[in-house]
Design an enzyme around this catalytic site. Structure first.
Site, PDB file in Angstrom:
ATOM      1  N   GLU A 193     -11.328   9.107  -5.703  1.00  0.00           N
ATOM      2  CA  GLU A 193     -10.973   9.012  -4.276  1.00  0.00           C
ATOM      3  C   GLU A 193     -12.184   9.006  -3.362  1.00  0.00           C
ATOM      4  O   GLU A 193     -12.119   8.509  -2.233  1.00  0.00           O
ATOM      5  CB  GLU A 193     -10.035  10.164  -3.896  1.00  0.00           C
ATOM      6  CG  GLU A 193      -8.980   9.780  -2.893  1.00  0.00           C
ATOM      7  CD  GLU A 193      -8.003   8.774  -3.466  1.00  0.00           C
ATOM      8  OE1 GLU A 193      -7.880   7.691  -2.884  1.00  0.00           O
ATOM      9  OE2 GLU A 193      -7.374   9.061  -4.512  1.00  0.00           O
ATOM     10  N   ARG A 246      -4.543  15.458   0.128  1.00  0.00           N
ATOM     11  CA  ARG A 246      -5.695  14.568  -0.058  1.00  0.00           C
ATOM     12  C   ARG A 246      -6.813  15.303  -0.801  1.00  0.00           C
ATOM     13  O   ARG A 246      -7.075  16.491  -0.527  1.00  0.00           O
ATOM     14  CB  ARG A 246      -6.203  14.123   1.320  1.00  0.00           C
ATOM     15  CG  ARG A 246      -7.267  13.029   1.299  1.00  0.00           C
ATOM     16  CD  ARG A 246      -6.729  11.730   0.817  1.00  0.00           C
ATOM     17  NE  ARG A 246      -7.619  10.609   1.106  1.00  0.00           N
ATOM     18  CZ  ARG A 246      -7.471   9.407   0.523  1.00  0.00           C
ATOM     19  NH1 ARG A 246      -6.498   9.185  -0.342  1.00  0.00           N
ATOM     20  NH2 ARG A 246      -8.289   8.420   0.830  1.00  0.00           N
ATOM     21  N   GLY A 278      -1.700  -0.281  -2.579  1.00  0.00           N
ATOM     22  CA  GLY A 278      -2.406  -1.519  -2.269  1.00  0.00           C
ATOM     23  C   GLY A 278      -3.701  -1.362  -1.499  1.00  0.00           C
ATOM     24  O   GLY A 278      -4.155  -2.329  -0.880  1.00  0.00           O
ATOM     25  N   GLY A 279      -4.315  -0.160  -1.489  1.00  0.00           N
ATOM     26  CA  GLY A 279      -5.565   0.009  -0.742  1.00  0.00           C
ATOM     27  C   GLY A 279      -5.329  -0.257   0.736  1.00  0.00           C
ATOM     28  O   GLY A 279      -4.276   0.058   1.281  1.00  0.00           O
ATOM     29  N   THR A 328      -2.635   3.370  -6.518  1.00  0.00           N
ATOM     30  CA  THR A 328      -1.662   4.053  -5.666  1.00  0.00           C
ATOM     31  C   THR A 328      -0.208   3.696  -6.016  1.00  0.00           C
ATOM     32  O   THR A 328       0.060   2.681  -6.658  1.00  0.00           O
ATOM     33  CB  THR A 328      -1.962   3.800  -4.171  1.00  0.00           C
ATOM     34  OG1 THR A 328      -3.345   4.068  -3.928  1.00  0.00           O
ATOM     35  CG2 THR A 328      -1.145   4.653  -3.247  1.00  0.00           C
ATOM     36  N   THR A 380      -1.878   8.816  -5.208  1.00  0.00           N
ATOM     37  CA  THR A 380      -2.956   7.926  -5.660  1.00  0.00           C
ATOM     38  C   THR A 380      -3.980   8.635  -6.528  1.00  0.00           C
ATOM     39  O   THR A 380      -4.182   9.852  -6.391  1.00  0.00           O
ATOM     40  CB  THR A 380      -3.684   7.336  -4.413  1.00  0.00           C
ATOM     41  OG1 THR A 380      -4.646   6.378  -4.842  1.00  0.00           O
ATOM     42  CG2 THR A 380      -4.379   8.411  -3.595  1.00  0.00           C
ATOM     43  N   SER A 440      -7.971   7.444   4.326  1.00  0.00           N
ATOM     44  CA  SER A 440      -6.960   6.791   3.497  1.00  0.00           C
ATOM     45  C   SER A 440      -6.255   5.693   4.285  1.00  0.00           C
ATOM     46  O   SER A 440      -6.315   5.658   5.518  1.00  0.00           O
ATOM     47  CB  SER A 440      -5.930   7.836   3.064  1.00  0.00           C
ATOM     48  OG  SER A 440      -4.863   7.250   2.359  1.00  0.00           O
ATOM     49  N   SER A 441      -5.603   4.801   3.543  1.00  0.00           N
ATOM     50  CA  SER A 441      -4.703   3.828   4.174  1.00  0.00           C
ATOM     51  C   SER A 441      -3.239   4.140   3.869  1.00  0.00           C
ATOM     52  O   SER A 441      -2.351   3.382   4.276  1.00  0.00           O
ATOM     53  CB  SER A 441      -4.996   2.413   3.659  1.00  0.00           C
ATOM     54  OG  SER A 441      -6.336   2.081   3.874  1.00  0.00           O
TER      55      SER A 441
END
Ligand code: GLY
Length: 622
Positions: free
Chosen positions: A477, A137, A528-529, A433, A451, A505-506
């Protein structure tokens, strides 16, 4: 899990096809693969003999994908050239992680809107014995504080301005994380894994309809001088579908990373150029510094995956800073405690009764997510462990809140003591993503979601200091943080910007195992967020609870709720279902919900893969 490939209900398919408007159709059309088959392959200085594939993909609209069955190994990615790169690596004896590196490098080139070396990723790896989680990340630069996205009056910037800026760029993590994963699980030489992407960047690849459509529709990418020269003609129109796009700067950057190793990305001219582009953004410069980049590869990228029992399975996903696994398992856990039909599919779509339960469970999960989940290096979990959010007695308590009618919006629950009263983060748009699933010949499995955040990230490109045409996109990000550090009641929000912190994050890369034997069963995930959570939950339910194969599960129409209105995929549900939900008090909207699920499942003999008909992905294997 049934291996037979049959699609969703005829109703779903025909409605989707006939109602997709022209621009959307253009956006989801798949790569036509217009490579010149006579083009000479670049000389490979390494042993891997990469060959540019001919016509790697059928020309497509909303593509009904067949599902693919293979005896030994498989790779699923969001673009046919990327899938093919992974396939060639696996064929050459590479491991799942080797293939993941090659796929990611090609995605940087051919699906630049979604992921790349300028962004971050989460990777789960199973070697038949041990589960490993690698956290690539992005982190906030040390110069970024809680006021990062506030204007001079202390108000949050408009979201689009926050995105298209140097402010939003986090320290990229993908290359350093992949280096660590490769050191532990790779077999082929690091340099070999870059050969497909370097070849395609040097020789050119056919610009896909989806990339073309996104370039046409983007309002601010043309403002970046590198992007404008790379993707657009003199009049500012994107190059046409099938145009052979070359990216010499990216080829040169990848060549350096291939030959000199991952550290070269974080030091010297490549790092200097990223810093300079961010700090010299003409309107909203950021604070990214050489020291931020130099520090990034020094960390330990390993995290403890969270594994949660569910029915006869064990589902493993990413811990915070991802909210994905926690939210998915809260939703599935609450659903288990409601009185719902075991298989709710009616004419191929979930019934209104079941959807009511799902949407209410989602509100409860998103209420907790928005209050509690953030980077664990900065924020303590409630009840001293993130698993408190999945404790059976807590899920019982939450399930009791689901009544016969819509609850409107949910409040966060009380899973255990928290160190400080936390504010509630509001809903912010996010998207972009890409997801990669891979199983190699030895049974090693990868689930990696990757992403640069929004389509084309911060709309800043770097040429890595090469001075050549082209380059790579820098992420945005940091807009996955709450733009505002406090909620309306003045309480600090857990997911506020802090120096060195990872944005929530998802992303939900998931590996599924048999609860008893521990055998690997499936790898799945999606872009897709925040909707990643719903897309992945849907695919898991389809495969594990409703006896669909991976393709059938992916094909199911999408349904979402983020603790507000419910959004159902346009054309995916009969009017009676929408009416029934409205009669229960739900605010129901229809939307595109362009998931990009990829999944591979293990069958009794061999593997079965599925790719989302809403995007360009395919599965290959042998
Ligand atoms: N940027 C997408 C996510 O991390 O959820």
């Amino acid at each position: 899990m049934s291996p037979t490939a049959h699609g969703p209900s005829p109703f779903h398919r025909s409605r989707l096809r006939s109602e997709i408007p022209g621009l959307l159709l253009l956006l989801i059309l798949s790569s036509a693969g217009c490579q010149d088959p006579d083009a000479p392959a670049a000389e490979a200085p390494t042993p891997l003999a990469y060959a540019i594939p001919e016509q790697p993909e059928m020309a497509t609209g909303y593509v009904e994908k067949p599902g693919w069955e293979f005896p030994d190994f498989a790779v699923a990615a969001a673009n046919p050239l990327a899938t093919d790169a992974g396939f060639q690596i696996l064929e050459a004896g590479g491991t799942a992680v080797d293939a993941a590196v090659a796929v990611q490098m090609v995605l940087t080139l051919v699906e630049p809107q979604s992921s790349g070396i300028g962004g971050g990723a989460f990777l789960l790896h199973w070697d038949g014995d041990e589960l490993a989680a690698y956290d690539g990340r992005e982190v906030a630069p040390t110069g970024a504080g809680e006021d990062l996205f506030l204007d001079e009056d202390g108000d949050p910037l408009p979201f689009s301005q926050a995105v298209s800026s140097g402010l939003s760029v986090g320290v990229p993590g993908t290359i350093a994380m992949l280096r660590t994963a490769h050191e532990r699980h790779g077999h082929l030489a690091w340099a070999d894994l870059f050969r497909p992407a370097i070849t395609l960047a040097s020789e050119g690849f056919a610009l896909s309809p989806r990339l073309h459509g996104l370039l046409a529709g983007d309002a601010s990418l043309r403002n970046d001088p590198i992007a404008r020269a790379l993707y657009y003609d003199e009049d500012g129109n994107p190059h046409p579908v099938g145009y052979s796009l070359r990216n010499p700067a990216l080829a040169a950057v990848l060549e350096r990373v291939a030959q000199e190793g991952a550290d070269v990305f974080y030091h010297g001219p490549i790092a200097q150029d990223m810093v300079s582009r961010v700090r010299n953004h003409p309107e909203r410069p950021g604070t990214l510094a050489l020291e931020d980049l130099a520090a990034y590869p020094e960390q330990d990228f390993r995290r403890e995956a969270i594994c949660t029992p569910w029915r006869t399975y064990r589902l493993c996903g990413f811990p915070p800073p991802s909210s994905g696994h926690l939210a998915i398992m809260q939703i599935l856990g609450i659903l288990e405690r409601l009185e719902l039909p075991p298989n709710p599919l009616v004419a191929g779509v979930p019934s209104a009764q079941w959807l009511h339960g799902y949407l209410e469970a989602s509100k409860l999960a998103f209420a907790d997510r928005n209050q509690y989940v953030a980077d664990p290096d900065f924020v303590d979990p409630p009840g001293e462990a993130w698993e408190s959010l999945l404790a059976p007695e807590y899920l019982e308590e939450r399930a009791r809140l689901v009544g016969a009618r819509s609850m409107g919006t949910a409040q966060a629950g009380d899973p255990g003591a928290v160190a400080a009263a936390l504010g509630v983060q509001g809903t912010q748009p996010d998207g972009g993503t890409s997801h990669i699933s891979i199983v190699d010949r030895d049974g090693n499995a990868v689930s990696m979601t990757t992403t640069i955040e929004s389509g084309f990230g911060s709309r800043i490109m770097s040429d890595g200091g090469t001075g050549l045409a082209g380059g790579f996109h820098l992420n945005n990000e940091l807009t996955d943080f709450s733009l505002s550090p406090r909620d309306e009641e003045g309480r600090l929000i857990a997911n506020r910007v802090e120096p060195g912190k990872r944005p929530r994050s998802s992303m939900s890369p998931t590996l599924v195992f048999d609860g008893e034997s521990g055998d690997f069963l499936a790898s799945v995930g999606s872009p897709g967020g925040a909707a990643i959570i719903h897309y992945t939950a849907k695919a898991l339910l389809g495969m594990l609870a409703w006896e669909l194969n991976a393709q059938e599960a992916i094909d199911l129409p999408n349904f979402t709720n983020f603790n507000g209105p419910s959004v159902l995929e346009s054309g995916g549900f009969p009017q009676e279902v929408l009416d029934a939900l409205r009669s229960l008090g739900h605010e129901v909207r229809e939307g595109d919900l362009t998931s990009g699920l990829q999944a591979i499942q293990r069958l009794e003999e061999g593997l079965f893969g599925g790719a989302d008909p809403r995007r360009e992905g395919v599965v290959m294997g042998g």
